[in-house]
Design an enzyme around this catalytic site. Structure first.
Site, mmCIF file in Angstrom:
data_model
loop_
_atom_site.group_PDB
_atom_site.id
_atom_site.type_symbol
_atom_site.label_atom_id
_atom_site.label_comp_id
_atom_site.label_asym_id
_atom_site.label_seq_id
_atom_site.Cartn_x
_atom_site.Cartn_y
_atom_site.Cartn_z
ATOM 1 N N SER A 161 -7.466 -0.966 -4.452
ATOM 2 C CA SER A 161 -6.554 -2.108 -4.476
ATOM 3 C C SER A 161 -7.311 -3.378 -4.139
ATOM 4 C CB SER A 161 -5.482 -1.848 -3.420
ATOM 5 O OG SER A 161 -4.746 -3.010 -3.159
ATOM 6 N N TYR B 235 -2.661 0.555 5.568
ATOM 7 C CA TYR B 235 -2.719 0.934 4.150
ATOM 8 C C TYR B 235 -4.051 0.489 3.545
ATOM 9 C CZ TYR B 235 -2.275 0.556 -0.872
ATOM 10 O OH TYR B 235 -2.543 0.632 -2.214
ATOM 11 N N LYS C 276 -7.611 2.571 1.960
ATOM 12 C CA LYS C 276 -8.313 2.360 0.689
ATOM 13 C C LYS C 276 -9.794 2.066 0.940
ATOM 14 C CE LYS C 276 -4.895 2.979 -2.127
ATOM 15 N NZ LYS C 276 -4.849 4.218 -2.923
HETATM 16 P P1 NAD Z 1 3.769 5.552 -6.468
HETATM 17 O O1 NAD Z 1 4.263 5.775 -5.085
HETATM 18 O O2 NAD Z 1 4.773 5.247 -7.523
HETATM 19 O O3 NAD Z 1 2.916 6.812 -6.950
HETATM 20 C C1 NAD Z 1 2.181 7.607 -6.064
HETATM 21 C C2 NAD Z 1 2.527 9.063 -6.358
HETATM 22 O O4 NAD Z 1 1.765 9.901 -5.482
HETATM 23 C C3 NAD Z 1 3.995 9.382 -6.136
HETATM 24 O O5 NAD Z 1 4.497 10.054 -7.264
HETATM 25 C C4 NAD Z 1 4.003 10.277 -4.906
HETATM 26 O O6 NAD Z 1 5.062 11.220 -4.928
HETATM 27 C C5 NAD Z 1 2.631 10.920 -4.987
HETATM 28 N N1 NAD Z 1 2.062 11.361 -3.707
HETATM 29 C C6 NAD Z 1 1.966 10.638 -2.569
HETATM 30 N N2 NAD Z 1 1.359 11.374 -1.620
HETATM 31 C C7 NAD Z 1 1.063 12.581 -2.174
HETATM 32 C C8 NAD Z 1 0.445 13.759 -1.700
HETATM 33 N N3 NAD Z 1 0.011 13.868 -0.442
HETATM 34 N N4 NAD Z 1 0.299 14.794 -2.550
HETATM 35 C C9 NAD Z 1 0.749 14.729 -3.817
HETATM 36 N N5 NAD Z 1 1.346 13.628 -4.321
HETATM 37 C C10 NAD Z 1 1.511 12.575 -3.506
HETATM 38 O O7 NAD Z 1 2.659 4.412 -6.398
HETATM 39 P P2 NAD Z 1 1.935 3.632 -7.578
HETATM 40 O O8 NAD Z 1 2.383 2.234 -7.523
HETATM 41 O O9 NAD Z 1 2.023 4.385 -8.831
HETATM 42 O O10 NAD Z 1 0.445 3.654 -7.015
HETATM 43 C C11 NAD Z 1 -0.493 4.629 -7.413
HETATM 44 C C12 NAD Z 1 -1.780 4.417 -6.656
HETATM 45 O O11 NAD Z 1 -2.245 3.104 -6.893
HETATM 46 C C13 NAD Z 1 -1.643 4.536 -5.137
HETATM 47 O O12 NAD Z 1 -2.806 5.158 -4.645
HETATM 48 C C14 NAD Z 1 -1.557 3.112 -4.672
HETATM 49 O O13 NAD Z 1 -2.048 2.955 -3.357
HETATM 50 C C15 NAD Z 1 -2.467 2.413 -5.672
HETATM 51 N N6 NAD Z 1 -2.158 0.994 -5.845
HETATM 52 C C16 NAD Z 1 -0.881 0.603 -6.152
HETATM 53 C C17 NAD Z 1 -0.590 -0.744 -6.293
HETATM 54 C C18 NAD Z 1 0.816 -1.212 -6.571
HETATM 55 O O14 NAD Z 1 1.110 -2.373 -6.300
HETATM 56 N N7 NAD Z 1 1.690 -0.406 -7.134
HETATM 57 C C19 NAD Z 1 -1.601 -1.697 -6.145
HETATM 58 C C20 NAD Z 1 -2.894 -1.268 -5.857
HETATM 59 C C21 NAD Z 1 -3.155 0.083 -5.706
HETATM 60 C C1 WQD Z 2 3.615 -11.023 -4.223
HETATM 61 C C2 WQD Z 2 3.968 -12.452 -3.830
HETATM 62 C C3 WQD Z 2 4.731 -12.631 -1.573
HETATM 63 C C4 WQD Z 2 8.385 -10.285 -2.153
HETATM 64 C C5 WQD Z 2 1.105 -5.919 -2.248
HETATM 65 C C6 WQD Z 2 0.149 -5.174 -1.354
HETATM 66 C C7 WQD Z 2 -1.129 -4.889 -2.091
HETATM 67 C C8 WQD Z 2 -0.866 -4.192 -3.425
HETATM 68 C C9 WQD Z 2 0.174 -4.901 -4.234
HETATM 69 C C10 WQD Z 2 -1.048 -1.829 -3.183
HETATM 70 C C11 WQD Z 2 3.486 -12.823 -2.433
HETATM 71 C C12 WQD Z 2 5.849 -12.991 -2.518
HETATM 72 C C13 WQD Z 2 7.197 -10.941 -2.352
HETATM 73 C C14 WQD Z 2 9.543 -11.037 -1.832
HETATM 74 C C15 WQD Z 2 8.231 -13.048 -1.976
HETATM 75 N N1 WQD Z 2 -0.335 -2.874 -3.260
HETATM 76 N N2 WQD Z 2 7.121 -12.286 -2.265
HETATM 77 N N3 WQD Z 2 9.413 -12.394 -1.762
HETATM 78 O O1 WQD Z 2 1.756 -8.808 -1.196
HETATM 79 O O2 WQD Z 2 0.424 -9.523 -3.238
HETATM 80 O O3 WQD Z 2 0.500 -7.162 -2.627
HETATM 81 O O4 WQD Z 2 1.347 -5.141 -3.435
HETATM 82 O O5 WQD Z 2 -2.244 -1.742 -3.114
HETATM 83 O O6 WQD Z 2 -1.881 -4.102 -1.248
HETATM 84 O O7 WQD Z 2 -0.106 -5.970 -0.216
HETATM 85 O O8 WQD Z 2 2.515 -8.187 -3.546
HETATM 86 O O9 WQD Z 2 4.675 -8.196 -4.722
HETATM 87 O O10 WQD Z 2 4.651 -7.932 -2.208
HETATM 88 O O11 WQD Z 2 4.054 -10.129 -3.201
HETATM 89 O O12 WQD Z 2 8.181 -14.274 -1.872
HETATM 90 O O13 WQD Z 2 10.646 -10.502 -1.606
HETATM 91 O O14 WQD Z 2 5.396 -12.556 -3.787
HETATM 92 O O15 WQD Z 2 4.755 -13.448 -0.425
HETATM 93 O O16 WQD Z 2 3.141 -14.190 -2.466
HETATM 94 P P1 WQD Z 2 1.278 -8.528 -2.560
HETATM 95 P P2 WQD Z 2 4.047 -8.531 -3.420
#
Ligand code: NAD
Ligand code: WQD
Length: 349
Positions: free
Chosen positions: A127, A151, A155
């Site tokens: 991330s 979190y 990562k």
């Molecule tokens: P998500 O929660 O929709 O998907 C994660 C999946 O992993 C889920 O289906 C959950 O049931 C499964 N899971 C969790 N723990 C598990 C375990 N111990 N064993 C088996 N399955 C398990 O999340 P997502 O948004 O699809 O994110 C996927 C990956 O990308 C994550 O690692 C997340 O940290 C990373 N990521 C997400 C974002 C975001 O904003 N969505 C941003 C950056 C990184």
């Molecule tokens: C985006 C912008 C908020 C909600 C997070 C995690 C990051 C990654 C992605 C996993 C910011 C603003 C948000 C609301 C708002 N996840 N906001 N009102 O914070 O950039 O990233 O998700 O890896 O680790 O930190 O994403 O969508 O929460 O926020 O004003 O109700 O929207 O302040 O500027 P963020 P976000």
């Protein structure tokens, strides 16, 4: 590229399900391991409907070594894409042990089983949070890494473990060294254009885009915008929002790069997956209204603790080394978010 079998951990989740569609469309066989802690099996049924192909699914926790080994015994994997993990920043501050256990311990068990079965090609979901509060934007992969919440630390720890694994290969005589692509996602949004799969958060969404969508569909009354006094063009936070289908395609490009790597250049490298463009919260609200014709009620409230002013990628390394670039624009993100949300107001339930 075909005739290869990929293990997708967390494949029932938001990004995982979209990546499964792209993998199946490209001719891969896929096996999903997911404990469904944050997803529903319906997502994989929809993946099968979109692609008219089959997903092999095991409901299992990646921390369960015996269950994982049993899956590896039944299939020969060419690579693993590892999405499984917990991802809510606020929750991670309240339950750090659950996050370290699920994300770090879970990854360790997965890596041990991969090593046991000599499967050493891995794409890992990292991330942009690992850049902490960057000194400048756009962010390049060689910027200093830091994390401000549990979190993000999971990562960062996992990235360090992966780099150590790759370094250890230079000491040993392992048959096949590790070959790892760490993908640092910026802010994934949007949904598959079919409107059949999308983001289905539990409870009140933490992230901006699903929050806007739930205001639009009438589930939430108004958006709270966290801060309008940032040093940005309109005072609201700026992020690099990336369409989830573009992101999903990045995983195929990463796999292609891993598979085309010569034996002596197998390594561990990190890549930004972002568009390179920054949009403010108000840009997002206005774009959503313009594309859908729906007004979004909002109020400004205090900044959210831990938020940064600006975060967007320099995606040129991914363009150069993975031949990856985004195709979709802000309007696609808005249209597809709304198509998913309006067709599935209660998500997969
Ligand atoms: P998500 O929660 O929709 O998907 C994660 C999946 O992993 C889920 O289906 C959950 O049931 C499964 N899971 C969790 N723990 C598990 C375990 N111990 N064993 C088996 N399955 C398990 O999340 P997502 O948004 O699809 O994110 C996927 C990956 O990308 C994550 O690692 C997340 O940290 C990373 N990521 C997400 C974002 C975001 O904003 N969505 C941003 C950056 C990184
Ligand atoms: C985006 C912008 C908020 C909600 C997070 C995690 C990051 C990654 C992605 C996993 C910011 C603003 C948000 C609301 C708002 N996840 N906001 N009102 O914070 O950039 O990233 O998700 O890896 O680790 O930190 O994403 O969508 O929460 O926020 O004003 O109700 O929207 O302040 O500027 P963020 P976000």
């Amino acid at each position: 590229m075909t005739n290869k079998t990929i293990l997708v951990t967390g494949g029932a989740g938001y990004i995982g399900s979209h990546t499964c569609v792209e993998l199946l469309n490209a001719g891969f066989t896929i096996v999903v391991v997911d404990n469904l802690s944050n997803s529903k099996i319906e997502a994989l049924k929809r993946v099968e409907r979109i692609t008219e192909k089959t997903v092999v699914f095991y409901q299992a926790d990646i921390r369960d070594k015996d269950a994982l080994a049993s899956v590896f015994n039944q299939h020969h994997f060419d690579a693993v894409i590892h999405f499984a993990g917990l991802k809510a920043v606020g929750e991670s501050c309240q339950q750090p042990l659950a996050y370290y256990d699920n994300n770090v311990h879970g990854t360790l068990v997965l890596l041990q089983v991969m090593e046991q079965f000599n499967v050493t090609d891995l794409v890992f979901s990292s991330s942009a949070t690992v850049y902490g509060d960057p000194h400048t934007v756009p962010i390049k992969e060689n910027f200093p890494l830091s994390a401000t919440n549990p979190y993000g630390k999971t990562k960062l720890h996992i990235e360090e473990i992966l780099r150590d694994l790759s370094k250890a290969d230079s000491f040993g005589a392992k048959k096949r060294p590790w070959n790892i692509a760490i993908l640092r996602y910026f802010n994934p949004v949007g949904a598959h254009h079919s409107g059949l799969i999308g983001e289905d958060p539990n409870g009140v969404p933490n992230n901006l885009m699903p929050y806007i969508a739930q205001v639009a569909v009438g589930k939430l009354s108004q958006l709270s915008i966290f801060g309008n006094d940032y040093p940005t063009k309109d005072g609201t936070g700026v992020r690099d929002y990336i369409h989830v289908v573009d992101l999903a395609k990045g995983h195929l490009k990463a796999l292609e790069a891993l598979f085309s790597c010569h034996d002596d250049s197998r390594s561990c490298k990190a890549y930004n997956l972002g568009t390179g463009k920054g949009y403010s919260v108000l840009d997002m609200v206005n774009a959503f209204s313009r594309v859908t014709g729906l007004a979004i009620k909002y109020q400004f409230v205090d900044r959210r603790e831990g938020d940064i002013a600006e975060c967007y990628a320099d995606p040129s390394l991914s363009a150069d080394e993975l031949s990856w670039q985004t195709d979709k624009n802000l309007d696609d993100m808005m249209r597809d978010t709304w198509s998913w949300q309006s067709n599935n107001p209660a998500g997969y339930a």
